[in-house]
Design a protein around this motif. Structure first.
Motif, PDB file in Angstrom:
ATOM      1  N   ARG A 106       0.777  -1.197   0.049  1.00 28.49           N
ATOM      2  CA  ARG A 106      -0.002   0.011   0.118  1.00 28.49           C
ATOM      3  C   ARG A 106       0.646   1.202   0.099  1.00 28.49           C
ATOM      4  NH1 ARG A 106      -2.303  -1.083   5.553  1.00 28.49           N
ATOM      5  NH2 ARG A 106      -0.365  -2.291   5.665  1.00 28.49           N
ATOM      6  N   LEU A 107       0.353   2.543  -0.635  1.00 26.10           N
ATOM      7  CA  LEU A 107       0.827   3.642  -0.504  1.00 26.10           C
ATOM      8  C   LEU A 107      -0.102   4.615   0.329  1.00 26.10           C
ATOM      9  CD1 LEU A 107       2.904   5.891  -1.440  1.00 26.10           C
ATOM     10  CD2 LEU A 107       1.383   6.400  -3.183  1.00 26.10           C
ATOM     11  N   ARG A 108       0.742   4.949   1.499  1.00 22.32           N
ATOM     12  CA  ARG A 108      -0.243   5.567   2.595  1.00 22.32           C
ATOM     13  C   ARG A 108       0.253   7.012   2.461  1.00 22.32           C
ATOM     14  NH1 ARG A 108      -1.777   3.595   6.990  1.00 22.32           N
ATOM     15  NH2 ARG A 108      -2.864   2.240   5.650  1.00 22.32           N
ATOM     16  N   ARG A 109      -0.981   7.882   2.487  1.00 19.39           N
ATOM     17  CA  ARG A 109      -0.795   9.402   2.341  1.00 19.39           C
ATOM     18  C   ARG A 109      -1.347   9.871   3.500  1.00 19.39           C
ATOM     19  NH1 ARG A 109      -2.503   7.867  -3.001  1.00 19.39           N
ATOM     20  NH2 ARG A 109      -1.078   8.512  -4.614  1.00 19.39           N
ATOM     21  N   ALA A 110      -1.121  11.139   3.872  1.00 23.06           N
ATOM     22  CA  ALA A 110      -1.570  12.049   4.947  1.00 23.06           C
ATOM     23  C   ALA A 110      -1.864  13.415   4.505  1.00 23.06           C
ATOM     24  CB  ALA A 110      -0.545  11.920   6.050  1.00 23.06           C
ATOM     25  N   ASP A 111      -3.199  13.603   4.635  1.00 22.49           N
ATOM     26  CA  ASP A 111      -3.468  14.910   4.014  1.00 22.49           C
ATOM     27  C   ASP A 111      -3.230  15.288   2.564  1.00 22.49           C
ATOM     28  OD1 ASP A 111      -4.682  15.672   6.651  1.00 22.49           O
ATOM     29  OD2 ASP A 111      -2.696  16.288   7.225  1.00 22.49           O
ATOM     30  N   GLY A 112      -3.237  14.095   1.783  1.00 16.84           N
ATOM     31  CA  GLY A 112      -2.909  14.269   0.368  1.00 16.84           C
ATOM     32  C   GLY A 112      -1.441  14.024  -0.091  1.00 16.84           C
ATOM     33  N   GLU A 113      -0.571  14.136   0.859  1.00 16.55           N
ATOM     34  CA  GLU A 113       0.781  14.007   0.696  1.00 16.55           C
ATOM     35  C   GLU A 113       1.309  12.432   1.012  1.00 16.55           C
ATOM     36  OE1 GLU A 113       4.502  16.941   1.783  1.00 16.55           O
ATOM     37  OE2 GLU A 113       3.314  16.227   3.581  1.00 16.55           O
ATOM     38  N   PRO A 114       2.106  11.991  -0.123  1.00 16.61           N
ATOM     39  CA  PRO A 114       2.403  10.685   0.238  1.00 16.61           C
ATOM     40  C   PRO A 114       3.387  10.387   1.317  1.00 16.61           C
ATOM     41  CG  PRO A 114       3.344  11.670  -1.909  1.00 16.61           C
ATOM     42  CD  PRO A 114       2.498  12.566  -1.278  1.00 16.61           C
ATOM     43  N   LEU A 115       3.322   9.462   2.097  1.00 13.44           N
ATOM     44  CA  LEU A 115       4.165   9.261   3.297  1.00 13.44           C
ATOM     45  C   LEU A 115       5.042   8.041   3.647  1.00 13.44           C
ATOM     46  CD1 LEU A 115       4.756  10.568   6.178  1.00 13.44           C
ATOM     47  CD2 LEU A 115       2.720   9.282   7.070  1.00 13.44           C
ATOM     48  N   ALA A 116       4.370   6.926   3.050  1.00 11.36           N
ATOM     49  CA  ALA A 116       5.045   5.759   3.483  1.00 11.36           C
ATOM     50  C   ALA A 116       4.623   4.598   2.187  1.00 11.36           C
ATOM     51  CB  ALA A 116       4.701   5.052   4.887  1.00 11.36           C
ATOM     52  N   LEU A 117       5.227   3.872   1.898  1.00 12.25           N
ATOM     53  CA  LEU A 117       5.083   2.624   1.284  1.00 12.25           C
ATOM     54  C   LEU A 117       5.245   1.334   2.348  1.00 12.25           C
ATOM     55  CD1 LEU A 117       7.492   2.798  -1.845  1.00 12.25           C
ATOM     56  CD2 LEU A 117       4.902   2.621  -1.941  1.00 12.25           C
ATOM     57  N   MET A 118       3.877   0.737   2.310  1.00 12.09           N
ATOM     58  CA  MET A 118       4.168  -0.455   3.298  1.00 12.09           C
ATOM     59  C   MET A 118       3.595  -1.781   2.526  1.00 12.09           C
ATOM     60  SD  MET A 118       1.121   2.044   5.537  1.00 12.09           S
ATOM     61  CE  MET A 118       1.722   1.354   7.298  1.00 12.09           C
ATOM     62  N   ARG A 119       4.421  -2.733   3.141  1.00  9.05           N
ATOM     63  CA  ARG A 119       4.287  -4.304   2.591  1.00  9.05           C
ATOM     64  C   ARG A 119       4.040  -4.996   3.780  1.00  9.05           C
ATOM     65  NH1 ARG A 119       9.429  -5.909  -0.635  1.00  9.05           N
ATOM     66  NH2 ARG A 119      10.370  -4.731   0.894  1.00  9.05           N
ATOM     67  N   ASN A 120       3.181  -5.824   3.750  1.00  5.57           N
ATOM     68  CA  ASN A 120       2.821  -6.718   4.758  1.00  5.57           C
ATOM     69  C   ASN A 120       2.493  -7.987   4.292  1.00  5.57           C
ATOM     70  OD1 ASN A 120       1.673  -3.738   5.607  1.00  5.57           O
ATOM     71  ND2 ASN A 120       1.911  -4.798   7.440  1.00  5.57           N
ATOM     72  N   TRP A 121       2.905  -8.942   4.884  1.00  4.56           N
ATOM     73  CA  TRP A 121       2.522 -10.587   4.689  1.00  4.56           C
ATOM     74  C   TRP A 121       1.917 -11.065   6.115  1.00  4.56           C
ATOM     75  CZ3 TRP A 121       7.016  -8.117   3.577  1.00  4.56           C
ATOM     76  CH2 TRP A 121       7.356  -8.025   2.285  1.00  4.56           C
ATOM     77  N   LEU A 122       0.875 -11.851   5.848  1.00  2.00           N
ATOM     78  CA  LEU A 122       0.030 -12.474   6.874  1.00  2.00           C
ATOM     79  C   LEU A 122      -0.110 -13.979   6.363  1.00  2.00           C
ATOM     80  CD1 LEU A 122      -1.385  -9.581   6.217  1.00  2.00           C
ATOM     81  CD2 LEU A 122      -2.144  -9.957   8.585  1.00  2.00           C
ATOM     82  N   PRO A 123      -0.626 -14.848   7.576  1.00  6.87           N
ATOM     83  CA  PRO A 123      -1.353 -16.097   7.276  1.00  6.87           C
ATOM     84  C   PRO A 123      -2.479 -15.875   6.709  1.00  6.87           C
ATOM     85  CG  PRO A 123      -0.262 -16.016   9.379  1.00  6.87           C
ATOM     86  CD  PRO A 123      -0.214 -14.409   8.709  1.00  6.87           C
ATOM     87  N   PRO A 124      -2.980 -16.511   5.563  1.00  6.53           N
ATOM     88  CA  PRO A 124      -4.233 -16.349   4.687  1.00  6.53           C
ATOM     89  C   PRO A 124      -5.414 -16.476   5.461  1.00  6.53           C
ATOM     90  CG  PRO A 124      -2.642 -17.739   3.410  1.00  6.53           C
ATOM     91  CD  PRO A 124      -2.240 -17.527   4.931  1.00  6.53           C
ATOM     92  N   GLU A 125      -5.225 -17.403   6.600  1.00  7.08           N
ATOM     93  CA  GLU A 125      -6.448 -17.460   7.501  1.00  7.08           C
ATOM     94  C   GLU A 125      -6.764 -16.424   8.480  1.00  7.08           C
ATOM     95  OE1 GLU A 125      -3.204 -19.571   9.421  1.00  7.08           O
ATOM     96  OE2 GLU A 125      -3.783 -19.258   7.337  1.00  7.08           O
ATOM     97  N   MET A 126      -5.640 -15.533   8.503  1.00  6.70           N
ATOM     98  CA  MET A 126      -5.662 -14.446   9.730  1.00  6.70           C
ATOM     99  C   MET A 126      -6.585 -13.341   9.362  1.00  6.70           C
ATOM    100  SD  MET A 126      -4.221 -14.179  12.563  1.00  6.70           S
ATOM    101  CE  MET A 126      -3.149 -15.574  12.177  1.00  6.70           C
ATOM    102  N   LEU A 127      -7.035 -13.061   7.974  1.00  2.72           N
ATOM    103  CA  LEU A 127      -7.684 -11.869   7.703  1.00  2.72           C
ATOM    104  C   LEU A 127      -8.486 -12.029   6.738  1.00  2.72           C
ATOM    105  CD1 LEU A 127      -7.896  -8.729   8.285  1.00  2.72           C
ATOM    106  CD2 LEU A 127      -6.032  -8.479   6.613  1.00  2.72           C
ATOM    107  N   ASP A 128      -9.804 -11.842   6.688  1.00  6.44           N
ATOM    108  CA  ASP A 128     -10.693 -11.969   5.515  1.00  6.44           C
ATOM    109  C   ASP A 128     -10.963 -10.647   5.076  1.00  6.44           C
ATOM    110  OD1 ASP A 128     -12.623 -12.599   3.590  1.00  6.44           O
ATOM    111  OD2 ASP A 128     -14.165 -13.344   4.962  1.00  6.44           O
ATOM    112  N   THR A 129     -10.317 -10.024   3.945  1.00 13.07           N
ATOM    113  CA  THR A 129     -10.641  -8.667   3.264  1.00 13.07           C
ATOM    114  C   THR A 129     -10.546  -8.497   2.147  1.00 13.07           C
ATOM    115  OG1 THR A 129     -10.225  -6.072   4.098  1.00 13.07           O
ATOM    116  CG2 THR A 129      -8.506  -7.778   3.793  1.00 13.07           C
ATOM    117  N   ASP A 130     -10.717  -7.408   1.398  1.00 16.87           N
ATOM    118  CA  ASP A 130     -10.475  -7.065  -0.010  1.00 16.87           C
ATOM    119  C   ASP A 130      -9.903  -5.862   0.023  1.00 16.87           C
ATOM    120  OD1 ASP A 130     -12.684  -4.956  -0.159  1.00 16.87           O
ATOM    121  OD2 ASP A 130     -13.825  -6.573   0.559  1.00 16.87           O
ATOM    122  N   PRO A 131      -9.569  -5.677  -1.424  1.00 15.39           N
ATOM    123  CA  PRO A 131      -8.794  -4.135  -1.536  1.00 15.39           C
ATOM    124  C   PRO A 131      -9.436  -3.065  -1.156  1.00 15.39           C
ATOM    125  CG  PRO A 131      -8.229  -5.801  -3.355  1.00 15.39           C
ATOM    126  CD  PRO A 131      -9.405  -6.461  -2.767  1.00 15.39           C
TER     127      PRO A 131
END
Length: 247
Positions: free
Chosen positions: A139-164
């Motif tokens: 993910r690319l995280r912005r704060a008040d419209g300004e780019p702030l962080a590039l975030m990469r995460n890995w999780l066990p597939p069963e840990m989270l049921d979500t969508d983009p």
């Protein structure tokens, strides 16, 4: 003398003085406490916010250390700066939560979402086998419209049921808590690395400029590794802060 509206959550793990400091900082950044304005004294602030005087004193000292406030004899506590930099205490919170608490508007662009085979370092972090299926998020995280962080995460597939689309609207730790995951402890490292051409483009920086790099392995209350994160932050817009205790 200036006073702004503050609301603290006494059930939160974030200390009260940190919550107060974050909200005063947001008021300074947002112009509700403009440069040159003076804060009410500690006694009046403590009474107005329903907090103890030591709590107010700690919050003010935190902002003095950040260069946003200054204490002047005969004048009181005065607003002297607006750094524009996000400062984050070293606690087990997410960037999304911290930006929201500081009244900064977090925005998320999901760059990658899906199941992928675990690399050797991801497998070691999540206590699985290399090649096992893991959920990969970028993910690319912005704060008040300004780019702030590039975030990469890995999780066990069963840990989270979500969508983009859900991930773009809510913080990862918030989603994990909604799934009943109780985050307990994390091991984090902080270093620096030069921005690649692609990283610089996404973060509106120059290639080769220094970025703050963090890796974090988060465990739940059963000792299971539930998330491995590798994040890059703009050093010009972001800082970590912590308190050292003598033992």
């Amino acid at each position: 003398m200036s006073t702004v509206q503050v609301s603290v959550d006494r059930t939160s793990r974030t200390p009260l003085h940190v919550q107060l400091a974050q909200q005063l900082e947001a008021a300074i950044q947002g112009g509700d406490l403009p440069v040159g304005s003076r804060l009410s004294n500690e006694v009046d602030l403590a009474e107005a916010y329903g907090l103890s005087r030591p709590t107010v004193r700690q919050a003010i000292a935190r902002l003095v250390d950040q260069g946003l406030l200054v204490r002047k004899r005969g004048v009181g506590t005065q607003v002297v700066g607006n750094s524009g930099q996000v400062r984050r205490s070293l606690e087990l919170t997410s960037l999304y939560d911290d930006l929201s608490a500081a009244r900064r508007k977090p925005e998320t662009e999901v760059l990658r979402f899906g199941v992928a085979p675990a690399s050797a370092d991801v497998a070691a972090a999540l206590q699985c086998e290399a090649g096992d299926r893991v959920l990969r998020l970028e993910r690319l995280r912005r704060a008040d419209g300004e780019p702030l962080a590039l975030m990469r995460n890995w999780l066990p597939p069963e840990m989270l049921d979500t969508d983009p689309s859900t991930l773009a609207e809510r913080g990862l730790y918030e989603l994990l808590r909604a799934e009943g995951v109780r985050l307990k402890v994390a091991h984090q490292t902080i270093s620096a690395q030069p921005a690649t051409v692609e990283q610089a483009r996404l973060l509106s920086e120059e290639p080769g400029c220094p970025l703050l790099a963090t890796t974090r392995i988060t465990y739940d209350d059963h000792g299971r590794a539930v998330e491995y994160g590798s994040h890059l932050f703009r050093a010009s817009r972001y800082a970590f802060e912590h308190t050292l205790v003598h033992r």
